[in-house]
Design a protein around this motif. Structure first.
Motif, PDB file in Angstrom:
ATOM      1  N   ILE A 175       1.007  -1.154  -0.003  1.00  0.00           N
ATOM      2  CA  ILE A 175       0.152  -0.029  -0.148  1.00  0.00           C
ATOM      3  C   ILE A 175       1.095   1.362  -0.042  1.00  0.00           C
ATOM      4  O   ILE A 175       2.177   1.081   0.350  1.00  0.00           O
ATOM      5  CB  ILE A 175      -1.006  -0.041   1.123  1.00  0.00           C
ATOM      6  N   SER A 176       0.198   2.497  -0.354  1.00  0.00           N
ATOM      7  CA  SER A 176       1.122   3.543  -0.680  1.00  0.00           C
ATOM      8  C   SER A 176       0.460   4.722  -0.100  1.00  0.00           C
ATOM      9  O   SER A 176      -0.820   4.880  -0.015  1.00  0.00           O
ATOM     10  CB  SER A 176       1.589   3.599  -1.991  1.00  0.00           C
ATOM     11  N   LYS A 177       1.029   5.753   0.344  1.00  0.00           N
ATOM     12  CA  LYS A 177       0.903   7.012   0.805  1.00  0.00           C
ATOM     13  C   LYS A 177       1.799   8.114   0.282  1.00  0.00           C
ATOM     14  O   LYS A 177       3.173   7.883   0.329  1.00  0.00           O
ATOM     15  CB  LYS A 177       0.509   6.928   2.340  1.00  0.00           C
ATOM     16  N   SER A 178       1.259   9.256  -0.111  1.00  0.00           N
ATOM     17  CA  SER A 178       2.075  10.456  -0.411  1.00  0.00           C
ATOM     18  C   SER A 178       1.780  11.577   0.377  1.00  0.00           C
ATOM     19  O   SER A 178       0.438  11.619   0.895  1.00  0.00           O
ATOM     20  CB  SER A 178       1.992  10.636  -1.778  1.00  0.00           C
ATOM     21  N   ARG A 179       2.753  12.414   0.477  1.00  0.00           N
ATOM     22  CA  ARG A 179       2.507  13.574   1.130  1.00  0.00           C
ATOM     23  C   ARG A 179       3.604  14.935   0.612  1.00  0.00           C
ATOM     24  O   ARG A 179       4.588  14.574   0.430  1.00  0.00           O
ATOM     25  CB  ARG A 179       2.744  13.698   2.739  1.00  0.00           C
TER      26      ARG A 179
ATOM     27  N   ALA B 208      -2.244  -0.161   7.510  1.00  0.00           N
ATOM     28  CA  ALA B 208      -2.050  -1.499   7.135  1.00  0.00           C
ATOM     29  C   ALA B 208      -2.323  -2.348   8.460  1.00  0.00           C
ATOM     30  O   ALA B 208      -2.599  -3.509   8.068  1.00  0.00           O
ATOM     31  CB  ALA B 208      -0.635  -1.650   6.823  1.00  0.00           C
ATOM     32  N   LEU B 209      -2.082  -1.747   9.663  1.00  0.00           N
ATOM     33  CA  LEU B 209      -2.051  -2.765  11.156  1.00  0.00           C
ATOM     34  C   LEU B 209      -3.546  -2.726  11.476  1.00  0.00           C
ATOM     35  O   LEU B 209      -4.001  -3.775  11.688  1.00  0.00           O
ATOM     36  CB  LEU B 209      -1.113  -2.122  11.987  1.00  0.00           C
ATOM     37  N   TYR B 210      -3.979  -1.707  11.651  1.00  0.00           N
ATOM     38  CA  TYR B 210      -5.424  -1.642  12.504  1.00  0.00           C
ATOM     39  C   TYR B 210      -6.482  -2.039  11.676  1.00  0.00           C
ATOM     40  O   TYR B 210      -6.608  -1.641  10.490  1.00  0.00           O
ATOM     41  CB  TYR B 210      -5.562  -0.140  13.159  1.00  0.00           C
ATOM     42  N   PRO B 211      -7.322  -2.569  12.290  1.00  0.00           N
ATOM     43  CA  PRO B 211      -7.467  -3.235  13.546  1.00  0.00           C
ATOM     44  C   PRO B 211      -6.740  -4.154  13.890  1.00  0.00           C
ATOM     45  O   PRO B 211      -6.436  -5.352  13.061  1.00  0.00           O
ATOM     46  CB  PRO B 211      -9.050  -3.321  13.914  1.00  0.00           C
ATOM     47  N   VAL B 212      -6.220  -4.363  14.991  1.00  0.00           N
ATOM     48  CA  VAL B 212      -5.160  -5.477  15.523  1.00  0.00           C
ATOM     49  C   VAL B 212      -5.939  -6.694  15.810  1.00  0.00           C
ATOM     50  O   VAL B 212      -6.901  -6.574  16.387  1.00  0.00           O
ATOM     51  CB  VAL B 212      -4.262  -4.979  16.694  1.00  0.00           C
ATOM     52  N   SER B 213      -5.859  -7.894  15.075  1.00  0.00           N
ATOM     53  CA  SER B 213      -6.260  -9.211  15.445  1.00  0.00           C
ATOM     54  C   SER B 213      -5.145 -10.076  14.992  1.00  0.00           C
ATOM     55  O   SER B 213      -4.523 -10.139  14.254  1.00  0.00           O
ATOM     56  CB  SER B 213      -7.565  -9.368  14.806  1.00  0.00           C
TER      57      SER B 213
END
Length: 190
Positions: A2-6, A79-84
């Motif tokens: 997954i990607s994100k830009s700022r 990428a992480l939440y929700p943790v399970s």
């Protein structure tokens, strides 16, 4: 991945990651020492990581280092939440020659940073106080509770690299799959 830009007036950053990766990285931040640390972070966390940054390093490295922490942390949280079905807690003591740094963390969705690594000076051209700025930005945006503590050490490069590796290994351990724990919280939500 997954990607994100700022993009701001100070930096233009793109981060891609896979938290279930193999530790492969392609890092080009414009800050050589940070590239080295993030490459090590990727390798030891097993998070595949691609980062590009064009920043106002003609002023100094602060904006690039902090903003990379912001984007990386926000993408990690996405990428992480929700943790399970993962351990949630992770710890590591990492030795690099004379240096030893510990990291204890909780994938809690509640950001908090304890940073007890008292460093001053530079590693090459890199200002060592930027390490705390990076970790603060990462932890707050990743929403993890993290304690990074210098146990011993003299060489700034060794101490900083041990810190990045300690966080990486603690994250890898916290993200370890464990179907038995389900949602690892008495609140039944993370």
């Amino acid at each position: 991945m997954i990607s994100k830009s700022r993009k701001t007036k100070e930096t233009d950053i793109t981060v891609s990651l896979d938290i279930n990766g193999n530790g492969k990285s392609k890092i080009d931040t414009g800050v050589g020492f940070l590239d080295h640390m993030l490459d090590s972070f990727s390798k030891h966390s097993l998070i595949d990581l691609e980062i590009t940054c064009k920043g106002d390093t003609h002023i100094d490295d602060h904006h690039s280092v902090e903003d990379i922490g912001i984007v990386l942390g926000a993408l990690f949280a996405e990428a992480l939440y929700p943790v399970s079905n993962m351990e949630r807690f992770g710890s590591a003591n990492i030795v690099m020659d004379e240096a030893c740094v510990s990291c204890d963390l909780d994938l809690s969705n509640r950001p908090y940073l304890v940073y007890e690594v008292n460093l001053a000076g530079k590693v090459g051209q890199f200002d060592t106080e930027l390490v705390e700025e990076f970790f603060r930005a990462f932890v707050l945006n990743a929403r993890i509770s993290t304690h990074i503590v210098l146990q011993r050490g003299k060489n700034r490069h060794h101490i900083i690299e041990a810190a990045f590796k300690a966080v990486a290994v603690a994250l890898r351990r916290a993200m370890q799959k464990n179907e038995r724990v389900g949602i690892p919280s008495t609140k039944d939500m993370l």
